[in-house]
Structures are given as structure tokens and as C-alpha cells.
Design a protein around this motif. Structure first.
Motif, PDB file in Angstrom:
ATOM      1  N   THR A  40       2.569   3.344   3.055  1.00 58.08           N
ATOM      2  CA  THR A  40       2.197   2.480   4.367  1.00 58.08           C
ATOM      3  C   THR A  40       3.095   1.680   4.718  1.00 58.08           C
ATOM      4  O   THR A  40       3.043   0.394   4.303  1.00 58.08           O
ATOM      5  CB  THR A  40       0.717   2.140   4.395  1.00 58.08           C
ATOM      6  OG1 THR A  40      -0.087   3.264   3.983  1.00 58.08           O
ATOM      7  CG2 THR A  40       0.366   1.399   5.540  1.00 58.08           C
ATOM      8  N   LEU A  89       0.916  -1.078  -0.085  1.00 59.16           N
ATOM      9  CA  LEU A  89       0.001  -0.041  -0.017  1.00 59.16           C
ATOM     10  C   LEU A  89       0.907   1.044  -0.018  1.00 59.16           C
ATOM     11  O   LEU A  89       1.786   1.545   0.658  1.00 59.16           O
ATOM     12  CB  LEU A  89      -1.016  -0.092   1.200  1.00 59.16           C
ATOM     13  CG  LEU A  89      -2.076   0.872   1.462  1.00 59.16           C
ATOM     14  CD1 LEU A  89      -2.905   0.603   0.132  1.00 59.16           C
ATOM     15  CD2 LEU A  89      -2.994   0.569   2.559  1.00 59.16           C
ATOM     16  N   SER A 143      -2.657   1.552   9.176  1.00 57.53           N
ATOM     17  CA  SER A 143      -1.695   0.483   9.416  1.00 57.53           C
ATOM     18  C   SER A 143      -2.036   0.468  11.030  1.00 57.53           C
ATOM     19  O   SER A 143      -1.984  -0.791  11.359  1.00 57.53           O
ATOM     20  CB  SER A 143      -0.358   0.989   9.419  1.00 57.53           C
ATOM     21  OG  SER A 143      -0.257   2.286   9.641  1.00 57.53           O
ATOM     22  N   GLU A 157      -5.631  -1.380   4.737  1.00 56.99           N
ATOM     23  CA  GLU A 157      -6.080  -0.138   3.566  1.00 56.99           C
ATOM     24  C   GLU A 157      -7.074   0.631   4.005  1.00 56.99           C
ATOM     25  O   GLU A 157      -7.224   1.800   3.894  1.00 56.99           O
ATOM     26  CB  GLU A 157      -6.409  -0.941   2.199  1.00 56.99           C
ATOM     27  CG  GLU A 157      -6.783  -0.097   1.104  1.00 56.99           C
ATOM     28  CD  GLU A 157      -6.884  -0.802  -0.105  1.00 56.99           C
ATOM     29  OE1 GLU A 157      -6.674  -1.759  -0.344  1.00 56.99           O
ATOM     30  OE2 GLU A 157      -6.821   0.020  -1.071  1.00 56.99           O
ATOM     31  N   GLU A 181      -4.850  -7.315   4.882  1.00 56.62           N
ATOM     32  CA  GLU A 181      -4.419  -6.082   4.176  1.00 56.62           C
ATOM     33  C   GLU A 181      -5.445  -5.049   3.774  1.00 56.62           C
ATOM     34  O   GLU A 181      -5.533  -4.058   3.709  1.00 56.62           O
ATOM     35  CB  GLU A 181      -3.987  -6.785   2.552  1.00 56.62           C
ATOM     36  CG  GLU A 181      -2.624  -7.572   2.453  1.00 56.62           C
ATOM     37  CD  GLU A 181      -2.907  -9.071   3.183  1.00 56.62           C
ATOM     38  OE1 GLU A 181      -3.986  -9.278   3.586  1.00 56.62           O
ATOM     39  OE2 GLU A 181      -1.729  -9.775   2.975  1.00 56.62           O
ATOM     40  N   ASP A 182      -6.649  -5.698   3.546  1.00 59.05           N
ATOM     41  CA  ASP A 182      -8.011  -4.780   3.571  1.00 59.05           C
ATOM     42  C   ASP A 182      -8.072  -3.980   4.723  1.00 59.05           C
ATOM     43  O   ASP A 182      -8.501  -3.008   4.609  1.00 59.05           O
ATOM     44  CB  ASP A 182      -9.142  -5.869   3.399  1.00 59.05           C
ATOM     45  CG  ASP A 182      -9.382  -6.383   2.127  1.00 59.05           C
ATOM     46  OD1 ASP A 182      -8.428  -6.163   1.201  1.00 59.05           O
ATOM     47  OD2 ASP A 182     -10.105  -7.590   1.904  1.00 59.05           O
TER      48      ASP A 182
END
Lengths: 116, 280
Positions: free
Chosen positions: A11, A8, B237, B233, B229-230
């Protein structure tokens, strides 16, 4: 995070690579949870950093309080916040520095605040 | 047998402690946040739990990176508040529900989990903040014993949302098979959206936070089946800490009643809020 996944943007995840790179920095920062270490840090910061074997790049980032660079070098915010507690540096200033913004712009653009 | 009387979720932002320590919780900046906790505080007074199970992550205060347990169960008789670099805080130590802790550890291993078992450890703001928000700050002693459960959300690999859910199921089984008549409340903590690191620092997602609070009770399957991960996002974090609420949700029944939700943006650099659930 698996290697085949696109990271990402902007991040940094605290993963194996960051953990290895920043181990000594985080260990030094962790020690600041104890008062005698805070006193030693304040008395002679450079000597204190040397006692944890920080490399020159990391040491320089700590000494000028370059938060973005500390994270890039594997520092994890939860540990390096103990450095900010000594100064003290507000967390919003640390956020703004990483976003590359003034504190005021950061508060308005990221946090949606009009004043402090 | 012991009884689960409710499940509460909340943020555990450290600046909440600071606001209380400085006595600025009634200022225009903080009052709207703290007002949303009047209901849960009253709920606690009326429902009188004996034990609070607190699910949270350590933030580099009690645990370093020399060993990183995915899940840790506390079995201590006392937990002192961590010194997070600012010096010790003027709050009482926490009495531990050590028998329930051991019972839960037994159940976890029986069910093929592999927790770390901790008997001498401090608790940081991840535990302190929810306790102060829900019980107020006591003069001498907290009104409940605590069973702290730590989840690694700091160093990847963090556990999957599904694994947190599965642990919550074992938590329910452990409480409901615990000999005694204790009234147990479960606190899932962390989040909501925030990111402290990298150029995306300060990321907030009000829409996702509101969706979380609106559907957490009725559609937990959506949240437990999402990837890590979702979470990163969508919530940032550090907002991925929300996976710890799933431990609480799974310990509750499928059908729950939502007694209260609250949302405030921003508290420090985070979306902040809480939820109060009872089994239907």
C-alpha cells in the motif's frame, strides 16, 4: 505517514518521498486535463514527455503503460488516470496490472465478480 | 437563521458518471446500485433544500501538487465541472452559495482553522457524482446552490479524522448563525472501501463498510478517534476518503435519525453506498 510506523504491505502512500519522485510525471499527467495538451501528447508522445523533463526510467514506464512502475516512480493514480483516458485503458486493467493478475482473475479474486 | 435539514453521505466514484453518461444505469450491473438512490432523491424533492454543502476531495483535477491546501472553502458565484481528461461533461455549471461560503470562512478562522479560500476553481467528480445521485441530472440548472469544501485526501499528511470532525462543528455553527432562512443539506462524500494503487489494488472490505454504515450515526466517536493509518488499513488507501463524512456527521446533532442506508459491492473498484440522516 510517520517513519516509525511499519508501512502497510503493498500500500504505497502518496507522501513526501513519492511526491518528490513523481512530481514531473504527475505534472505532465495533470496537463492532459486540457485538450491542446492531449493533442500534443497524441501527436508526439515522446516529445511531449521530454517537454516535461521526465527521466528515462519514467519516460519508459509511461510509453509502455507500465502502471505499477509509474506508481513506484511516484505517479499518483488520480493524475496518471489522465494518461489512461487518452488510450483509453479501463481502471480495472490498471488495478489488475498493479496486482500482477489477469483482468479476469483480478475481477474474481479482488472484486468478487464473475463477469464484466 | 439558516437551518440544517439533513446530512447525507455517499460514494463519489467516477464510473457512476460514466454509467449515467452512457445511459447504462438500468443495466443488471448498475441497477442495484442506482436503485438505492431512489429514496434520497425523493427525500430531496420533499425537503427542498436551497443550498447543498458538498464536502469532497479534488482528484488532481482542480488542484495540482504545487500547493496542497488541507481544507479549501469555495466562495465563487459559479463552478464549472472539471475536464478530467475525457473532455467536458454535459451537465450544467453549479451556482455557488458565495455568501454562506464567506461566512463559513470567517467562522473557521475565528475558530482557529486556516482554510484556503477559492473563488475561481472547477469541481470534479467528487462533487458532480453526489449532486447527480441525489438531485438527478437537470436540463438547465441545479435546484440548489452549492458550498464546496475540499479536503486533501490525496497527499500525506492528510488531516486527521478528529480534525474533520472539528471542522464539521464549525460548519454547524456557521450555518446556524447565517442570517437568512435558507434550508441547508450537508453532503459528506467519498469511500467506501477501495484501493487504486500498489499491489493491494482492488482491496475491498465489505465487513468494514457495513460496520461503517451501521454505526456511523449512533457511534461517531469510534470513527473520529481512529487514526489515519487505521482508515488506510481498514478501508484501503483511497477508502480513507471516508473521513470526509465526519465533517457532515459533526455538523449534525448528537442524536440523529437514520432514514436510509444503502450498500452495493462493487461499483467499479469500490464498495459503494449512502446514508440519509435527520436531526432527531
Amino acid at each position: 505517514m510517520s517513519d516509525d510506523k511499519t508501512p502497510l504491505a503493498d500500500t504505497p502512500l502518496f507522501d513526501r518521498k513519492a511526491g518528490i519522485r513523481g512530481y514531473k510525471l504527475n505534472k505532465m499527467a495533470m496537463s492532459l486535463g486540457e485538450e491542446p495538451n492531449r493533442k500534443a501528447f497524441l501527436a508526439d508522445e515522446e516529445a511531449f514527455l521530454d517537454s516535461y523533463g521526465l527521466d528515462a526510467e519514467t519516460k519508459a514506464a509511461v510509453m509502455v503503460r507500465d502502471w505499477h512502475e509509474m506508481v513506484r516512480l511516484g505517479g499518483n493514480l488520480f493524475f496518471i488516470l489522465k494518461i489512461s483516458a487518452i488510450d483509453p485503458t479501463p481502471i480495472i486493467a490498471i488495478g489488475a496490472a498493479q496486482a500482477g493478475m489477469s483482468v479476469e482473475d483480478f475481477m474474481i479474486q479482488r472484486l468478487g465478480k464473475r463477469n464484466g | 437563521m439558516a437551518e440544517i435539514i439533513g446530512g447525507l453521505g455517499t460514494s463519489h466514484v467516477p464510473s457512476i458518471c460514466v454509467a449515467l453518461d452512457k445511459g447504462i444505469d438500468q443495466t443488471p450491473q448498475w441497477k442495484p446500485f442506482f436503485d438505492g438512490y431512489d429514496y434520497p432523491k425523493q427525500w430531496m424533492k420533499e425537503h427542498k433544500p436551497d443550498i447543498a454543502v458538498v464536502i469532497f476531495n479534488d482528484h488532481g483535477n482542480a488542484m495540482f501538487l504545487d500547493r496542497v491546501p488541507t481544507f479549501t472553502v469555495g466562495v465563487a458565484d459559479t463552478y464549472k465541472p472539471s475536464d478530467e481528461g475525457w473532455g467536458p461533461r454535459a451537465i450544467p455549471d453549479f451556482a455557488g452559495a458565495e455568501d454562506l461560503g464567506w461566512h463559513f470562512a470567517d467562522k473557521l478562522v475565528e475558530r482557529h482553522f486556516d482554510p484556503m479560500i477559492a473563488r475561481e476553481i472547477t469541481v470534479d467528480h467528487g462533487c458532480q457524482v453526489p449532486m447527480e445521485l441525489f438531485f438527478g441530472r437537470p436540463e438547465d440548472a441545479w435546484p440548489v446552490k452549492i458550498l464546496p469544501i475540499w479536503v486533501n485526501t490525496v497527499q500525506f499528511p492528510i488531516p486527521t479524522p478528529q480534525r474533520c470532525w472539528d471542522m464539521g462543528r464549525v460548519l454547524r455553527e456557521a450555518i446556524e448563525s447565517f442570517p437568512g432562512d435558507e434550508r441547508v443539506v450537508i453532503l459528506g462524500t467519498g469511500g467506501l472501501s477501495h484501493q487504486l494503487q500498489g499491489a493491494r489494488a482492488g482491496f475491498l472490505n465489505e465487513q468494514a463498510d457495513r460496520d461503517w454504515l451501521a454505526t456511523f450515526a449512533s457511534d461517531p466517536d469510534k470513527w473520529r478517534s481512529m487514526s489515519r493509518e487505521d482508515y488506510v488499513e481498514k478501508f484501503g488507501s483511497e477508502g480513507a476518503e471516508l473521513i470526509m463524512w465526519l465533517v457532515m456527521r459533526a455538523a449534525m446533532q448528537q442524536e440523529v435519525t437514520v432514514k436510509h442506508t444503502h450498500y452495493h459491492l462493487p461499483a467499479s473498484m469500490t464498495g459503494a453506498g449512502c446514508i440519509v440522516l435527520e436531526n432527531a
